[in-house]
Each structure stands twice: as structure tokens, then as C-alpha cells.
Write an enzyme that holds these catalytic residues in place. Structure first.
Site: not given
Length: 372
Positions: A286, A334, A346
Site C-alpha cells: 500500500c 494502511h 490502493h
């Protein structure tokens, strides 16, 4: 619950719960925490009875699949936290290696300078020896030409001053070399400690991902499809609740030129697989995606989602614009990039690819803006 497939899923969930009860590497305040103790040998705890694999294979209920979904979310979340720890250790190791190389170059240059200064000091000592070490008064009395003596005395004075400076430089260079050597030794110690921390983080990542895959392997294809549907519904509910707050009504910010470049880079990676610790070009995690997108836009940012949250400028989500980074979960484990119209891009987790999703489909911690 009857044994068989449902029993195996239940047993797998029990084992996963035991794994999840073990602490995960984190980076409180930017430091790498020590690893939690290993939960023991792999396989179910002694208190769990392994079901008969040939018995009834009734499909899992929705309630059981919802439990599986939550357990998978927890495992992949823990893997993401450990991935951040690994990435932070990797980045720090690169910095430490660069520092050690710089110190090594200084040591080499210092040794060369020291050899030159020793040669100059030796030449001065030999010249003084040839003069016999006589005081200036005696040399004047023995000289047939006072003018020549005075000229020579001036040169001797200059030589003495140069010798004094050479000796001072010699001492300073020796002191510098000792300092460089100590710094290099300490740097090696830090690098070794950081390497061990990185290895611990790697083991944590692999353990969580392995447990998640084991849990998923207990599901039949039909159950996997139902599980995927449950995940989509959970994300849709979260997105709907976020949109219902009216947040999109006030979003009118337009991307900067750099923001457009970052968005263009990130969206060009759609479909590429997630891989923990990866920064492209073929795979990404990520924060690898977001950091590389902004690097492509000419604005380097921290490598990990936790450091992106800590170091970048925080902005009100109501002022969000394309290119901004959305940080998710209370531990900043994240990160995604906002692309506009309530959507983010993402790299979600192992087994998935870079994708577009609702910006509110996961719990938002906050929004940060590179280059602000």
C-alpha cells in the site's frame, strides 16, 4: 457443529484466534518494538480436537463466513502492521549503510592526510637536525655574513611556524580518525540490530499471511464466492455511511499539477498484484504505491503509511483533493490515494491487485497532503 468441512473451518478459526492473540511488531513513536513470543509449534492447540476429514461436508453458514471474514481482516491487518515495521527497518538500513560508507571514505581520506602530515613533520625534524640544533645567537656568531644569517633566520621562523601547524593538524587528524572509527563501529552495531528487527518483522508478516491462506484454503469455491460477497457488502455499507455524512457535498478542491501526476501514476498501476515490501514496478504494497506515485510527481515522501501519517501535513477530510493520501485504521496501517468523486486507489492486501474502491469503505484515521 458437525465435523467435516464446517468442522475444519471451525478448527482453523480456533487456530487463527490463537495466532491473533500473539502481539504483532509495531513502531510506536517510530521505534521498532521487540517481537512477541512465538505461540509455539504450528498446528491446532492441544485442546482442539481435529475433526474427521471424511465426515459431513455441509457448507459453512453465513454466520461462520462472517466470522471468517473478520478473522481474515484481522490477520491481514496484522500483516500490514508488520509490513510497515519491515519497510521502516529496510529504509533505516539503507540510511545507516550510506552513513557507514561516508564514514569509511572519511577514514581513508584521513589516513592519507595523516601519512602526508607525518612525512612533512619528519622532513622538518630532519632539517632541524642538519642545523645542529644551535641557538640563533650561536649561529649569528659563527656566520661570516650577518645579512645571510638574518635571511636564513626568517626562513627558519617560517619553517617553525609551519611545523607547529603541521603538528596541530597531525593531532587533529588523529582525533578525527578516532571519532570516525567510533562512529563507524556504532553504525555497524545499529545496522546489525536493525537487520535483526527487519528479520523479526518479516517472520511476523509471513506468519500472518500463512495463517490467512490456511483459513481461506478450508473454504470451497462456492464459500469463497459468498465470502467475497460479504466483503463487498461490508465495504459498501461503510462507503454508504461515509457518503451519507454529506462529506462529498463540500469537496471541491482540484488537484495540483503534482497531484495529477501522482494520481496518473497510481491509476496506471491498476491490476498489478499486491506484494508486501514491494515498491514496483511490477508489484506494490500500500505505501509502496503511494510513495512511488509521489516520487514520480517529483515529491519524495516517507516510505511507510505510519511515517506518511506522522510527517506529512494533515488536512481536514472535508478539504480533500485528488492526490491526497487517506490513512486508514487507528494505527495508520494502511494508506490509499484519493482520486476524486469519493474514490481512492490502493493496493489492498495479499491475493489482491491495485484497484479503485470507495474512499470510505474502510475506517479512516485522517488525510495527509504531500508537498503542502
Amino acid at each position: 457443529m458437525a465435523p467435516g468441512k464446517r468442522g475444519r473451518i471451525s478448527a482453523a478459526i480456533t487456530v487463527v484466534c490463537a495466532i491473533c492473540a500473539v502481539g504483532v511488531l509495531a513502531i510506536p513513536g517510530g521505534a521498532l518494538a521487540a517481537p512477541a513470543p512465538d505461540p509455539g509449534p504450528s498446528g491446532p492447540p492441544a485442546s482442539v480436537t481435529v475433526p474427521d476429514p471424511v465426515a459431513d461436508a455441509a457448507p459453512a453458514t453465513n454466520a461462520e463466513l462472517e466470522t471468517v471474514r473478520k478473522q481474515l481482516d484481522e490477520l491481514y491487518h496484522d500483516a500490514a502492521v508488520a509490513t510497515d515495521a519491515y519497510n521502516a527497518a529496510e529504509e533505516l538500513a539503507e540510511q545507516q549503510s550510506t552513513e557507514i560508507v561516508g564514514l569509511a571514505k572519511r577514514i581513508v581520506a584521513g589516513q592519507e592526510k595523516l601519512a602526508e602530515l607525518k612525512e612533512r613533520a619528519g622532513a622538518a625534524a630532519r632539517a632541524q637536525y642538519r642545523m645542529g640544533g644551535l641557538p640563533p645567537e650561536a649561529q649569528l656568531m659563527l656566520s661570516n655574513d650577518p645579512r645571510q644569517f638574518l635571511d636564513g633566520a626568517g626562513r627558519i621562523l617560517q619553517g617553525e611556524r609551519a611545523t607547529d601547524k603541521t603538528i596541530a593538524d597531525l593531532q587533529q587528524t588523529q582525533d578525527d580518525l578516532e571519532l570516525y572509527a567510533k562512529d563507524a563501529a556504532a553504525g555497524w552495531d545499529r545496522l546489525e540490530a536493525n537487520r535483526k528487527a527487519k528479520d523479526r518483522a518479516k517472520k511476523q508478516v509471513e506468519k500472518r499471511i500463512s495463517a490467512a491462506r490456511e483459513l481461506e484454503s478450508q473454504l470451497a469455491e462456492e464459500e469463497k464466492e459468498r465470502l467475497a460477497a460479504l466483503e463487498r457488502r461490508a465495504a459498501a455499507r461503510a462507503q454508504s455511511a461515509w457518503v451519507d455524512t454529506g462529506i462529498l457535498d463540500g469537496l471541491s478542491g482540484t488537484a495540483t499539477a503534482e497531484g495529477k501526476k501522482a494520481v496518473a501514476y497510481a491509476t496506471a498501476q491498476l491490476g498489478k498484484p499486491y506484494e508486501w515490501g514491494a515498491e514496483g514496478p511490477a508489484t506494490f504494497d500500500c505505501s509502496g504505491l503511494t510513495s512511488q506515485a509521489w516520487a514520480a510527481a517529483g515529491t519524495p515522501i516517507p516510505r511507510t503509511s505510519q511515517e506518511q501519517w506522522r510527517q506529512l501535513t494533515k488536512v481536514d477530510p472535508a478539504d480533500m483533493r485528488p492526490g491526497d493520501l487517506i490513512i486508514y485504521n487507528s494505527d495508520a496501517s494502511h494508506v490509499a490515494m484519493y482520486v476524486g468523486d469519493g474514490t481512492m486507489v490502493h493496493s489492498p492486501r495479499p491475493g489482491r491487485t491495485v484497484t479503485l474502491a470507495g474512499a470510505g469503505s474502510m475506517p479512516i484515521l485522517g488525510v495527509v497532503r504531500p508537498g503542502a
